[in-house]
Scaffold this motif. Structure first.
Motif, PDB file in Angstrom:
ATOM      1  N   ALA A   1      16.879   6.473 -49.920  1.00 24.98           N
ATOM      2  CA  ALA A   1      16.708   5.271 -49.109  1.00 24.98           C
ATOM      3  C   ALA A   1      18.019   4.492 -49.073  1.00 24.98           C
ATOM      4  O   ALA A   1      18.662   4.302 -50.103  1.00 24.98           O
ATOM      5  CB  ALA A   1      15.611   4.398 -49.695  1.00 24.98           C
ATOM      6  N   GLN A   2      18.421   4.094 -47.890  1.00 21.02           N
ATOM      7  CA  GLN A   2      19.587   3.244 -47.765  1.00 21.02           C
ATOM      8  C   GLN A   2      19.189   1.851 -48.249  1.00 21.02           C
ATOM      9  O   GLN A   2      18.188   1.297 -47.800  1.00 21.02           O
ATOM     10  CB  GLN A   2      20.056   3.196 -46.312  1.00 21.02           C
ATOM     11  CG  GLN A   2      20.441   4.560 -45.769  1.00 21.02           C
ATOM     12  CD  GLN A   2      21.544   5.216 -46.579  1.00 21.02           C
ATOM     13  OE1 GLN A   2      22.523   4.598 -46.958  1.00 21.02           O
ATOM     14  NE2 GLN A   2      21.358   6.496 -46.876  1.00 21.02           N
ATOM     15  N   ALA A   3      19.949   1.317 -49.188  1.00 16.50           N
ATOM     16  CA  ALA A   3      19.579   0.037 -49.773  1.00 16.50           C
ATOM     17  C   ALA A   3      20.819  -0.683 -50.279  1.00 16.50           C
ATOM     18  O   ALA A   3      21.862  -0.072 -50.511  1.00 16.50           O
ATOM     19  CB  ALA A   3      18.598   0.253 -50.918  1.00 16.50           C
ATOM     20  N   ALA A   4      20.669  -1.985 -50.432  1.00 15.98           N
ATOM     21  CA  ALA A   4      21.733  -2.791 -51.031  1.00 15.98           C
ATOM     22  C   ALA A   4      21.927  -2.323 -52.475  1.00 15.98           C
ATOM     23  O   ALA A   4      21.074  -1.639 -53.049  1.00 15.98           O
ATOM     24  CB  ALA A   4      21.361  -4.268 -50.988  1.00 15.98           C
ATOM     25  N   LYS A   5      23.047  -2.686 -53.052  1.00 21.17           N
ATOM     26  CA  LYS A   5      23.440  -2.178 -54.373  1.00 21.17           C
ATOM     27  C   LYS A   5      22.355  -2.329 -55.434  1.00 21.17           C
ATOM     28  O   LYS A   5      22.081  -1.386 -56.175  1.00 21.17           O
ATOM     29  CB  LYS A   5      24.730  -2.859 -54.825  1.00 21.17           C
ATOM     30  CG  LYS A   5      25.278  -2.257 -56.101  1.00 21.17           C
ATOM     31  CD  LYS A   5      26.658  -2.783 -56.394  1.00 21.17           C
ATOM     32  CE  LYS A   5      27.175  -2.238 -57.687  1.00 21.17           C
ATOM     33  NZ  LYS A   5      28.023  -1.085 -57.556  1.00 21.17           N
TER      34      LYS A   5
ATOM     35  N   TYR B   1      10.437   2.767 -51.518  1.00 18.93           N
ATOM     36  CA  TYR B   1      11.618   2.646 -50.674  1.00 18.93           C
ATOM     37  C   TYR B   1      11.409   3.142 -49.247  1.00 18.93           C
ATOM     38  O   TYR B   1      12.359   3.215 -48.464  1.00 18.93           O
ATOM     39  CB  TYR B   1      12.800   3.360 -51.330  1.00 18.93           C
ATOM     40  CG  TYR B   1      13.185   2.676 -52.618  1.00 18.93           C
ATOM     41  CD1 TYR B   1      13.920   1.501 -52.612  1.00 18.93           C
ATOM     42  CD2 TYR B   1      12.755   3.171 -53.844  1.00 18.93           C
ATOM     43  CE1 TYR B   1      14.227   0.839 -53.789  1.00 18.93           C
ATOM     44  CE2 TYR B   1      13.058   2.530 -55.032  1.00 18.93           C
ATOM     45  CZ  TYR B   1      13.794   1.363 -54.983  1.00 18.93           C
ATOM     46  OH  TYR B   1      14.097   0.703 -56.155  1.00 18.93           O
ATOM     47  N   GLY B   2      10.181   3.480 -48.896  1.00 24.48           N
ATOM     48  CA  GLY B   2       9.887   3.861 -47.516  1.00 24.48           C
ATOM     49  C   GLY B   2      10.517   5.171 -47.085  1.00 24.48           C
ATOM     50  O   GLY B   2      10.934   5.317 -45.937  1.00 24.48           O
ATOM     51  N   THR B   3      10.597   6.135 -47.992  1.00 26.70           N
ATOM     52  CA  THR B   3      11.157   7.445 -47.647  1.00 26.70           C
ATOM     53  C   THR B   3      10.058   8.498 -47.688  1.00 26.70           C
ATOM     54  O   THR B   3       8.886   8.176 -47.860  1.00 26.70           O
ATOM     55  CB  THR B   3      12.310   7.820 -48.597  1.00 26.70           C
ATOM     56  OG1 THR B   3      11.796   7.925 -49.919  1.00 26.70           O
ATOM     57  CG2 THR B   3      13.423   6.801 -48.553  1.00 26.70           C
TER      58      THR B   3
END
Length: 120
Positions: A22-26, A74-76
């Motif tokens: 999942a692409q996410a902030a740090k 994380y919605g993946t």
């Protein structure tokens, strides 16, 4: 969850489990790392985490549960694919007559009405 077609009848195999990162902030990325790093390897080229299991024992179920929990959080998406046993594998293996093979075969039987069993 998606699955691919099972391996041929009589084959020995393991379950390859992948989850798209999942692409996410740090901060969220680090939490994702904390969940998956102990059980899965990361492929930067495909941006996926992957793990293998060869039995639905406590450890195998733990890996599956962690992958599904992470995907939900994380919605993946989790993908399951039976793969031939690699030379480096030293753990348990599934066979085509196992219950999980029947489950994968049923899930791969697209077009089958809900609740109908596949014909043998």
């Amino acid at each position: 969850m998606t699955t691919s077609l099972p391996v041929p009848e009589g084959a020995r195999w393991i379950l390859h489990i992948t989850i798209t990162a999942a692409q996410a902030a740090k901060v969220k990325w680090n939490k994702q790392l904390d969940m998956l790093r102990p059980i899965a390897g990361y492929d930067e080229a495909t941006q996926t985490w992957s793990a293998h299991i060869g039995a639905l024992n406590l450890a195998g179920l733990g890996v599956l549960q962690t992958m599904f929990d992470t995907a939900r959080t994380y919605g993946t998406e989790v993908r399951l694919a039976p793969v031939p046993v690699p030379e480096w594998w030293r753990g348990s293996v599934f066979t085509s007559d196992s219950e999980i093979a029947a489950l994968l075969r049923a899930q791969a039987d697209e077009g089958r009405p809900l609740g109908h069993l596949p014909l043998a």
